[in-house]
Scaffold this motif. Sequence first.
Motif, PDB file in Angstrom:
ATOM      1  N   MET A  64       0.839  -1.170   0.000  1.00 21.36           N
ATOM      2  CA  MET A  64       0.000   0.000   0.000  1.00 21.36           C
ATOM      3  C   MET A  64       0.885   1.234   0.000  1.00 21.36           C
ATOM      4  O   MET A  64       1.797   1.329   0.790  1.00 21.36           O
ATOM      5  CB  MET A  64      -0.852  -0.067   1.270  1.00 21.36           C
ATOM      6  N   ASN A  65       0.639   2.155  -0.902  1.00 16.67           N
ATOM      7  CA  ASN A  65       1.399   3.399  -0.986  1.00 16.67           C
ATOM      8  C   ASN A  65       0.667   4.506  -0.257  1.00 16.67           C
ATOM      9  O   ASN A  65      -0.557   4.609  -0.316  1.00 16.67           O
ATOM     10  CB  ASN A  65       1.604   3.802  -2.453  1.00 16.67           C
ATOM     11  N   TRP A  66       1.441   5.352   0.408  1.00 17.55           N
ATOM     12  CA  TRP A  66       0.876   6.493   1.103  1.00 17.55           C
ATOM     13  C   TRP A  66       0.854   7.654   0.126  1.00 17.55           C
ATOM     14  O   TRP A  66       1.871   8.296  -0.108  1.00 17.55           O
ATOM     15  CB  TRP A  66       1.705   6.839   2.341  1.00 17.55           C
ATOM     16  N   THR A  67      -0.291   7.912  -0.422  1.00 14.55           N
ATOM     17  CA  THR A  67      -0.434   9.051  -1.321  1.00 14.55           C
ATOM     18  C   THR A  67      -0.578  10.315  -0.490  1.00 14.55           C
ATOM     19  O   THR A  67      -0.855  10.271   0.726  1.00 14.55           O
ATOM     20  CB  THR A  67      -1.676   8.882  -2.217  1.00 14.55           C
ATOM     21  N   ASP A  68      -0.381  11.457  -1.172  1.00 16.35           N
ATOM     22  CA  ASP A  68      -0.508  12.741  -0.468  1.00 16.35           C
ATOM     23  C   ASP A  68      -1.917  12.903   0.113  1.00 16.35           C
ATOM     24  O   ASP A  68      -2.087  13.420   1.221  1.00 16.35           O
ATOM     25  CB  ASP A  68      -0.201  13.896  -1.422  1.00 16.35           C
ATOM     26  N   GLU A  69      -2.895  12.426  -0.625  1.00 13.21           N
ATOM     27  CA  GLU A  69      -4.282  12.540  -0.163  1.00 13.21           C
ATOM     28  C   GLU A  69      -4.510  11.709   1.098  1.00 13.21           C
ATOM     29  O   GLU A  69      -5.131  12.163   2.062  1.00 13.21           O
ATOM     30  CB  GLU A  69      -5.222  12.072  -1.279  1.00 13.21           C
ATOM     31  N   ARG A  70      -3.984  10.474   1.112  1.00 13.44           N
ATOM     32  CA  ARG A  70      -4.151   9.605   2.289  1.00 13.44           C
ATOM     33  C   ARG A  70      -3.392  10.155   3.488  1.00 13.44           C
ATOM     34  O   ARG A  70      -3.847  10.046   4.625  1.00 13.44           O
ATOM     35  CB  ARG A  70      -3.703   8.178   1.954  1.00 13.44           C
ATOM     36  N   VAL A  71      -2.214  10.749   3.259  1.00 12.84           N
ATOM     37  CA  VAL A  71      -1.437  11.326   4.358  1.00 12.84           C
ATOM     38  C   VAL A  71      -2.194  12.507   4.953  1.00 12.84           C
ATOM     39  O   VAL A  71      -2.246  12.664   6.178  1.00 12.84           O
ATOM     40  CB  VAL A  71      -0.028  11.738   3.864  1.00 12.84           C
ATOM     41  N   GLU A  72      -2.785  13.339   4.109  1.00 11.23           N
ATOM     42  CA  GLU A  72      -3.569  14.475   4.619  1.00 11.23           C
ATOM     43  C   GLU A  72      -4.774  13.989   5.422  1.00 11.23           C
ATOM     44  O   GLU A  72      -5.107  14.551   6.465  1.00 11.23           O
ATOM     45  CB  GLU A  72      -4.025  15.376   3.467  1.00 11.23           C
ATOM     46  N   THR A  73      -5.431  12.935   4.921  1.00 15.02           N
ATOM     47  CA  THR A  73      -6.559  12.363   5.665  1.00 15.02           C
ATOM     48  C   THR A  73      -6.095  11.832   7.011  1.00 15.02           C
ATOM     49  O   THR A  73      -6.749  12.031   8.033  1.00 15.02           O
ATOM     50  CB  THR A  73      -7.222  11.238   4.842  1.00 15.02           C
ATOM     51  N   LEU A  74      -4.933  11.159   7.003  1.00 12.05           N
ATOM     52  CA  LEU A  74      -4.361  10.636   8.255  1.00 12.05           C
ATOM     53  C   LEU A  74      -4.097  11.777   9.231  1.00 12.05           C
ATOM     54  O   LEU A  74      -4.461  11.687  10.411  1.00 12.05           O
ATOM     55  CB  LEU A  74      -3.062   9.868   7.964  1.00 12.05           C
ATOM     56  N   LYS A  75      -3.479  12.841   8.767  1.00 11.97           N
ATOM     57  CA  LYS A  75      -3.171  13.977   9.642  1.00 11.97           C
ATOM     58  C   LYS A  75      -4.447  14.578  10.228  1.00 11.97           C
ATOM     59  O   LYS A  75      -4.504  14.919  11.405  1.00 11.97           O
ATOM     60  CB  LYS A  75      -2.408  15.050   8.872  1.00 11.97           C
ATOM     61  N   LYS A  76      -5.470  14.715   9.378  1.00 12.86           N
ATOM     62  CA  LYS A  76      -6.729  15.304   9.827  1.00 12.86           C
ATOM     63  C   LYS A  76      -7.392  14.425  10.891  1.00 12.86           C
ATOM     64  O   LYS A  76      -7.808  14.908  11.952  1.00 12.86           O
ATOM     65  CB  LYS A  76      -7.669  15.487   8.633  1.00 12.86           C
ATOM     66  N   LEU A  77      -7.462  13.121  10.619  1.00 14.23           N
ATOM     67  CA  LEU A  77      -8.103  12.209  11.575  1.00 14.23           C
ATOM     68  C   LEU A  77      -7.300  12.118  12.869  1.00 14.23           C
ATOM     69  O   LEU A  77      -7.870  12.005  13.963  1.00 14.23           O
ATOM     70  CB  LEU A  77      -8.275  10.830  10.944  1.00 14.23           C
ATOM     71  N   TRP A  78      -5.974  12.153  12.758  1.00 14.86           N
ATOM     72  CA  TRP A  78      -5.123  12.088  13.953  1.00 14.86           C
ATOM     73  C   TRP A  78      -5.337  13.340  14.810  1.00 14.86           C
ATOM     74  O   TRP A  78      -5.419  13.259  16.031  1.00 14.86           O
ATOM     75  CB  TRP A  78      -3.661  11.949  13.544  1.00 14.86           C
ATOM     76  N   ALA A  79      -5.440  14.485  14.173  1.00 10.77           N
ATOM     77  CA  ALA A  79      -5.655  15.738  14.901  1.00 10.77           C
ATOM     78  C   ALA A  79      -7.026  15.758  15.563  1.00 10.77           C
ATOM     79  O   ALA A  79      -7.205  16.388  16.605  1.00 10.77           O
ATOM     80  CB  ALA A  79      -5.507  16.928  13.955  1.00 10.77           C
ATOM     81  N   GLU A  80      -7.991  15.066  14.962  1.00 12.47           N
ATOM     82  CA  GLU A  80      -9.323  14.999  15.560  1.00 12.47           C
ATOM     83  C   GLU A  80      -9.355  14.088  16.777  1.00 12.47           C
ATOM     84  O   GLU A  80     -10.327  14.089  17.516  1.00 12.47           O
ATOM     85  CB  GLU A  80     -10.343  14.517  14.525  1.00 12.47           C
ATOM     86  N   GLY A  81      -8.322  13.288  16.947  1.00 12.64           N
ATOM     87  CA  GLY A  81      -8.229  12.449  18.131  1.00 12.64           C
ATOM     88  C   GLY A  81      -8.687  11.020  17.931  1.00 12.64           C
ATOM     89  O   GLY A  81      -8.877  10.292  18.901  1.00 12.64           O
ATOM     90  N   GLY A  86       3.011   3.578  12.543  1.00 15.17           N
ATOM     91  CA  GLY A  86       4.328   3.812  11.951  1.00 15.17           C
ATOM     92  C   GLY A  86       4.383   5.106  11.166  1.00 15.17           C
ATOM     93  O   GLY A  86       5.345   5.874  11.270  1.00 15.17           O
ATOM     94  N   LYS A  87       3.359   5.376  10.372  1.00  9.39           N
ATOM     95  CA  LYS A  87       3.325   6.607   9.571  1.00  9.39           C
ATOM     96  C   LYS A  87       3.223   7.831  10.470  1.00  9.39           C
ATOM     97  O   LYS A  87       3.862   8.856  10.216  1.00  9.39           O
ATOM     98  CB  LYS A  87       2.151   6.558   8.588  1.00  9.39           C
ATOM     99  N   VAL A  88       2.447   7.740  11.538  1.00 10.64           N
ATOM    100  CA  VAL A  88       2.315   8.847  12.488  1.00 10.64           C
ATOM    101  C   VAL A  88       3.671   9.174  13.097  1.00 10.64           C
ATOM    102  O   VAL A  88       4.058  10.345  13.219  1.00 10.64           O
ATOM    103  CB  VAL A  88       1.271   8.509  13.580  1.00 10.64           C
ATOM    104  N   HIS A  89       4.430   8.155  13.440  1.00 11.60           N
ATOM    105  CA  HIS A  89       5.756   8.385  14.036  1.00 11.60           C
ATOM    106  C   HIS A  89       6.724   8.959  13.007  1.00 11.60           C
ATOM    107  O   HIS A  89       7.526   9.837  13.336  1.00 11.60           O
ATOM    108  CB  HIS A  89       6.304   7.105  14.646  1.00 11.60           C
ATOM    109  N   ARG A  90       6.666   8.483  11.776  1.00 12.46           N
ATOM    110  CA  ARG A  90       7.543   9.018  10.734  1.00 12.46           C
ATOM    111  C   ARG A  90       7.210  10.471  10.418  1.00 12.46           C
ATOM    112  O   ARG A  90       8.102  11.255  10.103  1.00 12.46           O
ATOM    113  CB  ARG A  90       7.461   8.158   9.470  1.00 12.46           C
ATOM    114  N   LEU A  91       5.935  10.811  10.507  1.00 13.88           N
ATOM    115  CA  LEU A  91       5.515  12.189  10.272  1.00 13.88           C
ATOM    116  C   LEU A  91       5.689  13.066  11.519  1.00 13.88           C
ATOM    117  O   LEU A  91       5.471  14.270  11.458  1.00 13.88           O
ATOM    118  CB  LEU A  91       4.043  12.229   9.829  1.00 13.88           C
ATOM    119  N   LYS A  92       6.037  12.436  12.635  1.00 15.49           N
ATOM    120  CA  LYS A  92       6.231  13.128  13.921  1.00 15.49           C
ATOM    121  C   LYS A  92       4.981  13.891  14.332  1.00 15.49           C
ATOM    122  O   LYS A  92       5.026  15.078  14.656  1.00 15.49           O
ATOM    123  CB  LYS A  92       7.438  14.047  13.860  1.00 15.49           C
TER     124      LYS A  92
END
Length: 169
Positions: free
Chosen positions: A1-18, A38-44
Motif C-alpha cells: 500500500m502506498n501512502w499518497t498525499d491525499e491519504r497522508v492528509e486524511t491521516l493527519k486530519k483524523l489524527w488531529a481529531e483524536g 508507523g506513519k504517524v511516528h515518521r511524520l512526527k
Amino acid sequence: MNWTDERVETLKKLWAEGLSASQIAAQLGGVSRNAVIGKVHRLKLSSRGRATSQRTRQKKPPQPGTTTTRRPRNTRPMTATVGATALQAQFEEEPVARTYLQPVGNVVVPISRKLELTQLTEMTCKWPNGDPLSDDFSFCGNEAGESGPYCGYHSRLAYQPASERRRSR
C-alpha cells in the motif's frame, strides 16, 4: 500500500481529531493499525487533539460558601515519600521456632582414601572432597556397595528421604 498525499492528509486530519489508530485504519481502508502508527511516528505527529465524547460535562456553578480545588487533567494524585521509608517500617515478629537435627549417635565418618579421578573404579566411592579447582581435590575412595556410586556414609548424605528434608527447613 502506498501512502499518497491525499491519504497522508486524511491521516493527519483524523489524527488531529483524536481518532485512534484503529479507527483511522478502518476509515482509510487497506491499511493496518500498525501501519498507521508507523506513519504517524515518521511524520512526527505526536501532539494531537482529544476526541470529543457525546456526553460533555456541564459545569455547575459553585455553591456559595464552598471552595473547589481542581487538579489538572490527565494527572493522578501521588503520595510523596521522603527517603527510604521501607526501611523505617517497624515490624513485630514472633521468634521462629527452629529445629536442629542432632546427629545420630555413633556416626563414624570414614577416613577418605583421597583418590584421584584416574584411580576410581566401579567399586570405589566417588564423593568429592574439596574444591575441584584446588590442588588438594580428591575423592573419598572407600568401598562403594552395589547400591550406587557412594559408600554407606556418603549415600546417607546424598539420598535423604523427602520427609527429613522438609523437617530441616
